[in-house]
Design a protein around this motif. Structure first.
Motif, PDB file in Angstrom:
ATOM      1  N   VAL A   1      64.644  52.691 -38.473  1.00 21.73           N
ATOM      2  CA  VAL A   1      64.985  53.952 -39.140  1.00 21.73           C
ATOM      3  C   VAL A   1      65.983  54.740 -38.299  1.00 21.73           C
ATOM      4  O   VAL A   1      66.950  55.305 -38.822  1.00 21.73           O
ATOM      5  CB  VAL A   1      63.718  54.790 -39.401  1.00 21.73           C
ATOM      6  CG1 VAL A   1      64.085  56.174 -39.927  1.00 21.73           C
ATOM      7  CG2 VAL A   1      62.816  54.081 -40.404  1.00 21.73           C
ATOM      8  N   LEU A   2      65.758  54.770 -37.003  1.00 21.23           N
ATOM      9  CA  LEU A   2      66.689  55.475 -36.121  1.00 21.23           C
ATOM     10  C   LEU A   2      68.082  54.859 -36.177  1.00 21.23           C
ATOM     11  O   LEU A   2      69.090  55.583 -36.153  1.00 21.23           O
ATOM     12  CB  LEU A   2      66.162  55.465 -34.686  1.00 21.23           C
ATOM     13  CG  LEU A   2      64.890  56.292 -34.432  1.00 21.23           C
ATOM     14  CD1 LEU A   2      64.406  56.088 -33.001  1.00 21.23           C
ATOM     15  CD2 LEU A   2      65.148  57.777 -34.692  1.00 21.23           C
ATOM     16  N   ASN A   3      68.157  53.552 -36.285  1.00 25.12           N
ATOM     17  CA  ASN A   3      69.461  52.906 -36.392  1.00 25.12           C
ATOM     18  C   ASN A   3      70.092  53.162 -37.766  1.00 25.12           C
ATOM     19  O   ASN A   3      71.317  53.203 -37.897  1.00 25.12           O
ATOM     20  CB  ASN A   3      69.343  51.410 -36.105  1.00 25.12           C
ATOM     21  CG  ASN A   3      69.248  51.137 -34.610  1.00 25.12           C
ATOM     22  OD1 ASN A   3      69.810  51.878 -33.799  1.00 25.12           O
ATOM     23  ND2 ASN A   3      68.534  50.085 -34.236  1.00 25.12           N
ATOM     24  N   GLY A   4      69.245  53.331 -38.782  1.00 22.01           N
ATOM     25  CA  GLY A   4      69.769  53.739 -40.084  1.00 22.01           C
ATOM     26  C   GLY A   4      70.384  55.134 -40.004  1.00 22.01           C
ATOM     27  O   GLY A   4      71.433  55.401 -40.607  1.00 22.01           O
ATOM     28  N   LEU A   5      69.747  56.019 -39.255  1.00 18.59           N
ATOM     29  CA  LEU A   5      70.287  57.351 -39.039  1.00 18.59           C
ATOM     30  C   LEU A   5      71.615  57.274 -38.294  1.00 18.59           C
ATOM     31  O   LEU A   5      72.576  57.973 -38.638  1.00 18.59           O
ATOM     32  CB  LEU A   5      69.277  58.198 -38.259  1.00 18.59           C
ATOM     33  CG  LEU A   5      69.747  59.564 -37.771  1.00 18.59           C
ATOM     34  CD1 LEU A   5      70.195  60.441 -38.939  1.00 18.59           C
ATOM     35  CD2 LEU A   5      68.633  60.261 -36.978  1.00 18.59           C
TER      36      LEU A   5
ATOM     37  N   ALA B   1      69.130  49.915 -28.806  1.00 17.14           N
ATOM     38  CA  ALA B   1      68.489  48.633 -28.512  1.00 17.14           C
ATOM     39  C   ALA B   1      66.983  48.789 -28.388  1.00 17.14           C
ATOM     40  O   ALA B   1      66.223  47.827 -28.571  1.00 17.14           O
ATOM     41  CB  ALA B   1      69.072  48.050 -27.223  1.00 17.14           C
ATOM     42  N   ALA B   2      66.537  50.007 -28.088  1.00 12.31           N
ATOM     43  CA  ALA B   2      65.103  50.262 -27.918  1.00 12.31           C
ATOM     44  C   ALA B   2      64.841  51.751 -28.115  1.00 12.31           C
ATOM     45  O   ALA B   2      65.759  52.566 -28.097  1.00 12.31           O
ATOM     46  CB  ALA B   2      64.650  49.826 -26.523  1.00 12.31           C
ATOM     47  N   LEU B   3      63.581  52.088 -28.304  1.00 11.79           N
ATOM     48  CA  LEU B   3      63.198  53.487 -28.415  1.00 11.79           C
ATOM     49  C   LEU B   3      63.366  54.178 -27.062  1.00 11.79           C
ATOM     50  O   LEU B   3      63.279  53.528 -26.012  1.00 11.79           O
ATOM     51  CB  LEU B   3      61.740  53.604 -28.868  1.00 11.79           C
ATOM     52  CG  LEU B   3      61.420  53.151 -30.293  1.00 11.79           C
ATOM     53  CD1 LEU B   3      59.911  53.183 -30.520  1.00 11.79           C
ATOM     54  CD2 LEU B   3      62.112  54.054 -31.305  1.00 11.79           C
TER      55      LEU B   3
ATOM     56  N   LEU C   1      63.232  62.705 -31.227  1.00 13.47           N
ATOM     57  CA  LEU C   1      64.425  62.409 -32.023  1.00 13.47           C
ATOM     58  C   LEU C   1      65.681  62.794 -31.266  1.00 13.47           C
ATOM     59  O   LEU C   1      66.675  62.056 -31.284  1.00 13.47           O
ATOM     60  CB  LEU C   1      64.356  63.155 -33.361  1.00 13.47           C
ATOM     61  CG  LEU C   1      65.527  62.922 -34.317  1.00 13.47           C
ATOM     62  CD1 LEU C   1      65.688  61.434 -34.626  1.00 13.47           C
ATOM     63  CD2 LEU C   1      65.340  63.718 -35.602  1.00 13.47           C
ATOM     64  N   GLU C   2      65.650  63.928 -30.568  1.00 11.30           N
ATOM     65  CA  GLU C   2      66.816  64.318 -29.780  1.00 11.30           C
ATOM     66  C   GLU C   2      67.107  63.291 -28.691  1.00 11.30           C
ATOM     67  O   GLU C   2      68.268  62.929 -28.452  1.00 11.30           O
ATOM     68  CB  GLU C   2      66.600  65.693 -29.153  1.00 11.30           C
ATOM     69  CG  GLU C   2      67.735  66.077 -28.214  1.00 11.30           C
ATOM     70  CD  GLU C   2      67.664  67.512 -27.719  1.00 11.30           C
ATOM     71  OE1 GLU C   2      68.253  67.792 -26.667  1.00 11.30           O
ATOM     72  OE2 GLU C   2      67.032  68.344 -28.396  1.00 11.30           O
ATOM     73  N   ALA C   3      66.060  62.812 -28.031  1.00  8.08           N
ATOM     74  CA  ALA C   3      66.261  61.805 -26.984  1.00  8.08           C
ATOM     75  C   ALA C   3      66.907  60.550 -27.557  1.00  8.08           C
ATOM     76  O   ALA C   3      67.784  59.942 -26.924  1.00  8.08           O
ATOM     77  CB  ALA C   3      64.920  61.472 -26.334  1.00  8.08           C
ATOM     78  N   ALA C   4      66.493  60.145 -28.760  1.00  9.58           N
ATOM     79  CA  ALA C   4      67.076  58.966 -29.396  1.00  9.58           C
ATOM     80  C   ALA C   4      68.549  59.203 -29.730  1.00  9.58           C
ATOM     81  O   ALA C   4      69.406  58.340 -29.485  1.00  9.58           O
ATOM     82  CB  ALA C   4      66.301  58.615 -30.661  1.00  9.58           C
TER      83      ALA C   4
ATOM     84  N   GLU D   1      56.535  59.919 -38.033  1.00 11.28           N
ATOM     85  CA  GLU D   1      56.295  58.503 -37.749  1.00 11.28           C
ATOM     86  C   GLU D   1      57.593  57.703 -37.770  1.00 11.28           C
ATOM     87  O   GLU D   1      57.785  56.771 -36.986  1.00 11.28           O
ATOM     88  CB  GLU D   1      55.291  57.908 -38.735  1.00 11.28           C
ATOM     89  CG  GLU D   1      53.835  58.291 -38.483  1.00 11.28           C
ATOM     90  CD  GLU D   1      53.499  59.706 -38.942  1.00 11.28           C
ATOM     91  OE1 GLU D   1      54.307  60.293 -39.696  1.00 11.28           O
ATOM     92  OE2 GLU D   1      52.441  60.226 -38.539  1.00 11.28           O
ATOM     93  N   ASP D   2      58.518  58.076 -38.681  1.00 12.77           N
ATOM     94  CA  ASP D   2      59.796  57.362 -38.764  1.00 12.77           C
ATOM     95  C   ASP D   2      60.619  57.523 -37.495  1.00 12.77           C
ATOM     96  O   ASP D   2      61.414  56.647 -37.139  1.00 12.77           O
ATOM     97  CB  ASP D   2      60.629  57.900 -39.947  1.00 12.77           C
ATOM     98  CG  ASP D   2      59.964  57.647 -41.284  1.00 12.77           C
ATOM     99  OD1 ASP D   2      59.206  56.663 -41.385  1.00 12.77           O
ATOM    100  OD2 ASP D   2      60.200  58.424 -42.229  1.00 12.77           O
ATOM    101  N   ALA D   3      60.441  58.659 -36.807  1.00 14.22           N
ATOM    102  CA  ALA D   3      61.210  58.904 -35.590  1.00 14.22           C
ATOM    103  C   ALA D   3      60.823  57.942 -34.470  1.00 14.22           C
ATOM    104  O   ALA D   3      61.490  57.909 -33.435  1.00 14.22           O
ATOM    105  CB  ALA D   3      61.011  60.351 -35.131  1.00 14.22           C
ATOM    106  N   GLN D   4      59.750  57.178 -34.687  1.00 17.19           N
ATOM    107  CA  GLN D   4      59.329  56.174 -33.711  1.00 17.19           C
ATOM    108  C   GLN D   4      59.573  54.755 -34.229  1.00 17.19           C
ATOM    109  O   GLN D   4      59.026  53.793 -33.702  1.00 17.19           O
ATOM    110  CB  GLN D   4      57.842  56.384 -33.398  1.00 17.19           C
ATOM    111  CG  GLN D   4      57.557  57.768 -32.820  1.00 17.19           C
ATOM    112  CD  GLN D   4      56.090  58.160 -32.909  1.00 17.19           C
ATOM    113  OE1 GLN D   4      55.259  57.537 -32.267  1.00 17.19           O
ATOM    114  NE2 GLN D   4      55.778  59.175 -33.697  1.00 17.19           N
TER     115      GLN D   4
END
Length: 464
Positions: free
Chosen positions: A181-185, A196-198, A20-23, A174-177
């Motif tokens: 969801v990450l873009n919602g965050l 654009a990507a994980l 999650l930190e990397a994202a 699982e949501d962190a992948q």
């Protein structure tokens, strides 16, 4: 104007916080500074400072580093685990401008992953070809500690957010992948950009099923099956909390402190204490602290009374005390209890029926379902003790049926020469419980004071 000026990721080891930190760090202007408040490191292993703050300076004043993080250009934050520096937690939770991201994972998955990481020494993985393998062994006691720690921290977070009227962004392992969801965050944070990507810098370390990762999987299944995941065995308790009632405590100059749970055998206890030394009472919390400081080695105690006898004596107080006139009127008129009119007494032959009705009413009263408050003379002893603990926990819970032995032990612990405690009849009601006892009263008391029976191991007051 952005709604957040900082953020914190509340997580635990092996919940996916590195991913999650990397994202987050791939979002323009967003910077997550690792485990900034981990006592064993500052941000990341082998770093000696963060944003110009050394580890020593952070340990001396963690809020100095937190202010640096908030003031850094862009949207800055860090990861915070339950065992990180607690001095900064209040500042994080109390600041509505600090975004709270709560990352969770199935506790058994995080536990197994933690065992494997400890065995291999590999805490992050960038390429599967460098992966180290190990098999975890499930330890039931260790897992229960792990689960309790996670739950306690989550309750702390939830309560702080509730009382301050804040909300958090909850995200699962699982949501962190999940890119959406990450873009919602990112949108919730007000980052103004999307991924654009994980992140490609990290991959999942142990993707196998639990059955393949746990060496004693059948034993784990059996242990988990015995755990009460939904707390089905919990005794519901809606009884209002009580204060410590410090003014009711009685001190003896020799260093013994009595913490009464009324109705209690006060008279013989006071007489016993007075033979040891002068009594002091009507304490405030300040004067009781002073009393304790002047008497190193002091000991405190309270007396546990059987719930059925306690209810019996409370019923006698309701019937006989002059200041209970209004209570009697409410019980008689509103709840139809067989309580005689003022000036009349309850016949001995009707006492058992009256006590049974009182116990039935008490069950509702203790669950905050009646118009009358829970009075001290019939409050549960477990809640009363919780109230004491707000100021001080008694050193000894004396059992009424063995006061002589227990008080002799207490005096010895305090180094006090004390007289023998006289054997007394604790039933001071005009009608004795032994004379009117029927099995139905025992059952009613167990239903009404279920928590006390469970907490203190009370057996039946009498057997047929």
């Amino acid at each position: 104007m952005p709604k957040f000026d900082s953020f914190v990721v509340f997580a635990e080891m092996r919940t996916g916080s590195n991913l999650l930190e990397a994202a987050l760090n791939e979002l323009p202007g967003v910077h997550c500074h690792g485990e900034a408040f981990n006592p064993a490191l500052i941000g990341y292993p082998k770093k000696t400072e963060l944003l110009g703050i050394t580890r020593e300076a952070r340990d001396a004043d963690p809020l100095k580093l937190w202010r640096k993080i908030k003031a850094a250009p862009g949207l800055n934050g860090c990861r915070y685990f339950h065992d990180h520096d607690p001095r900064v937690l209040e500042a994080m939770l109390g600041d509505p401008a600090c975004a709270k991201i709560v990352l969770t994972r199935n506790p058994i998955e995080s536990y197994v992953s933690l065992q494997i990481a400890r065995a291999t020494g590999q805490w992050k993985l960038g390429d599967a070809k460098h992966r180290k393998e190990a098999v975890a062994l499930f330890d039931a006691a260790e897992f229960e500690d792990h689960l309790a720690t996670l739950q306690d921290f989550q309750i702390t977070l939830m309560h702080a957010l509730q009382v301050s009227g804040q909300s958090a962004f909850y995200i699962d392992y699982e949501d962190a992948q999940d890119l959406s969801v990450l873009n919602g965050l990112a949108k919730w944070l007000g980052a103004g950009a999307e991924l654009a990507a994980l992140p490609s810098s990290l991959v999942v370390q142990n993707p196998e099923a639990l059955e393949e990762k746990v060496g004693n999987f059948p034993a784990m299944e059996a242990s988990l099956a015995r755990m009460d995941r939904f707390n089905l065995s919990k005794t519901p308790n809606f009884e209002p909390r009580r204060g410590p009632n410090v003014p009711g405590f009685v001190g003896c100059d020799a260093g013994l402190l009595y913490m009464p749970m009324r109705p209690a055998p006060d008279a013989p206890i006071r007489e016993w204490l007075a033979q040891i030394g002068p009594l002091e009472e009507n304490f405030s919390q300040k004067t009781l602290r002073q009393w304790k400081r002047k008497r190193p080695g002091h000991r405190s105690f309270t007396v546990l009374r059987h719930p059925l006898l306690r209810a019996h004596l409370a019923f006698a107080a309701v019937l006989g005390w002059a200041n209970m006139a209004e209570t009697r009127e409410v019980l008689r008129r509103s709840y139809k209890l067989p309580i005689p009119a003022e000036g009349k007494s309850l016949p001995a032959g009707a006492w058992a029926e009256g006590l049974a009705a009182f116990l039935h009413w008490l069950k509702s009263n203790l669950n905050a379902q009646t118009s009358l408050p829970v009075m001290q003379i019939w409050a549960s002893q477990s809640v009363t003790l919780q109230g004491f603990a707000q100021f001080a926990v008694p050193d000894l819970l004396v059992r009424e049926d063995r006061m002589a032995e227990d008080l002799a032990c207490l005096a010895a612990m305090a180094g006090v020469t004390a007289p023998a405690f006289p054997v007394t009849d604790g039933d001071t009601a005009p009608v004795k419980l032994a004379e009117i006892w029927v099995p139905e009263l025992e059952s009613a008391a167990q239903e009404t004071y279920a928590r006390d029976y469970m907490q203190f191991g009370f057996a039946k007051w009498k057997t047929a």
